[in-house]
Design an enzyme around this catalytic site. Structure first.
Site: not given
Ligand code: GLN
Length: 482
Positions: A79, A154, A178
């Protein structure tokens, strides 16, 4: 079967018996990326030259009989929020579009030390804020199972790269889901480790008390192996824990007799899609037929999960993102004086969602509202953690859906709150610091993958891996009816 369709474990075995070279493997993935990625957009940066160089070096080590790590020559995707020395690390943001880190994150160092070529950096929601990868400043990643759907987020690029056979496995990060949510949407396996098990050194910070790096792969054994590689203490991350890392492969026994599985009704209530619900319940049934005991547990604070998470995550984000001021690194947009420069840089460098979160977080931390919001959220967080600890005195693993629905379409969740609500089942393990795993457990009537989430107590990754491995074995023997 094509090389790019192989799991990481299969590739490792083929390398070990000299059936294939690392260069051939890496070339197969690069060809695949070149053929597919203009549609899928899993990658933001493809490091073909570096990966081929690393593959050739690995092949030479093997040929010369030099000491090799087990995974020497098996490539990976990472990532784009993990620092890679001399390779652009954008975090999905214009703010870091040109940023070339002078150092490797600890996990990247470990991968490189293991002799693994890095194929490239994968797409993500800007600063890891989002659940669809639509918040990336650069591209929309498409779900390889159905290109009309989002891959989740994400870590959408990391999950799509694996599901679309553009990498055998990958690393993602998980602050509130994420890794698990995109793994669920794309039909692959993803694990968020216990907070503190994997070093965050070199991970671009979103919400530091929640962030954790973890593996994504086709199969449970791949995820176990990759966790083995990245887990363990690192003096460069003060939140990294000094526990001894168990042999995760040893937990891969398809035996769940005596295992106590907890089901919490709070995870099966209103808002949960029926097909998702029945697939998850089928998985539970399969495990119960294999000898596990199913126990009802109660996690009533799940009702406050979203509010608590979005207060803490935004508060920490507002502090962490203060560093992007155009002074030391990243984007700089000129202004008449330094204050104008800060303003222009932040106005142009951050996207809408990131700005929204900085404002929410700043508000929650502000003098007049701190007690009402941030402090209250921290108190609820403690209660959520206790609630899990209490549940884990009764059961070994809690099984829930990973997400309320299968992958949604682009632009479908316009209201930010609707997007936030899709994290309802994944945020509490982060708040409690416990590990969570998502694996496929069937498909819906549109053939979209459904994910089941398994949660265990702190440092109980072996229990998660054992349960997941057992379920995977049942599914693969065809005893699993869809
Ligand atoms: N969807 C969650 C957020 O927007 C989790 C994102 C993540 O785990 N980085 O914060």
């Amino acid at each position: 079967m094509e090389l790019f369709q192989r799991t990481a474990t299969e590739l490792q075995k083929m390398l070990a018996c000299s059936q294939v070279t690392s260069e051939q493997i890496v070339q197969a993935f690069i060809n695949r990326i070149e053929a597919e990625d203009s549609q899928m957009r899993a990658y933001l940066t493809i490091t073909a030259k570096e990966a081929l160089g690393a593959a050739q070096a690995s092949d030479l080590r093997r040929k010369q009989g030099q000491p090799l790590s087990k995974w020497d020559g098996v490539p990976i995707a990472v990532k784009d929020n993990m620092s890679t020395k001399n390779v652009r690390t954008t975090c999905g943001s214009k703010m870091l579009e040109e940023y070339i880190p002078p150092y490797d994150a600890t996990v990247i160092g470990r991968i490189k030390n293991a002799g693994m070529p890095i194929l490239g950096k994968t797409n993500m929601d800007e600063f890891a804020m989002g659940s669809s990868t639509e918040n990336s400043a650069f591209a929309k990643t498409h779900n390889p199972v159905n290109l009309q759907k989002v891959p989740g987020g994400s870590s959408g690029g990391s999950a799509a790269a694996v599901a679309g056979f553009e990498a055998p496995w990958s690393l993602g990060s998980d602050t509130g889901g994420s890794i698990r949510q995109p793994a669920s949407f794309c039909g692959v396996v993803g694990l968020k480790p216990t907070y503190g098990l994997v070093s965050r050194y070199g991970l671009v910070a979103y919400a530091s008390s929640l962030d954790q790096i973890g593996p994504i792969g086709h199969r449970v054994q791949d995820v176990a192996a990759l966790l083995q590689l990245i887990a363990g203490h690192d003096y460069k991350d003060s939140t990294s824990v000094t526990v001894s890392v168990p042999d995760y492969q040893a937990s891969l026994v398809a035996d769940v007799s005596g295992l106590r599985i907890g089901i919490a009704k709070e995870f099966f209530s209103e808002g949960l899609n029926n097909q998702v619900k029945s697939a998850v319940m089928r998985a539970v049934q399969n495990l119960s037929q294999a000898g596990a005991e199913v126990v009802d547990v109660s996690l009533p604070l799940t009702d406050y999960a979203i509010e608590t998470y979005y207060l803490i995550a935004t508060a920490e984000a507002s502090a962490n993102l203060a560093r992007y001021d155009g002074v030391r690194y990243g984007l700089r947009v000129a202004g008449d004086d330094s204050v104008a420069m800060f303003k222009h840089t932040r106005a142009e460098g951050f996207g809408t969602e990131v700005k929204r979160r900085i404002m929410l977080g700043t508000y929650a931390l502000s003098a007049g509202y701190y007690d009402a919001y941030y402090k209250k959220a921290q108190q609820v967080r403690t209660l959520i953690r206790r609630e899990f600890e209490q549940a884990f005195t009764q059961v070994d693993v809690i099984i829930t859906p990973t997400t309320p629905t299968t992958a949604f379409g682009f632009g479908e969740k316009k209201d930010p709150l609707e997007m936030y609500l899709s994290d309802i089942y994944t945020v509490t393990p982060n708040l409690a610091g416990v590990p969570g795993l998502s694996m496929p457990c069937g498909v819906d009537s549109n053939n979209l993958p459904i994910g089941v989430q398994m949660i265990a107590t702190h440092f109980s990754e072996p229990v998660l891996l054992r349960t997941a491995f057992a379920l995977e074995q049942i599914q693969r023997k065809g005893e699993f009816n869809e």
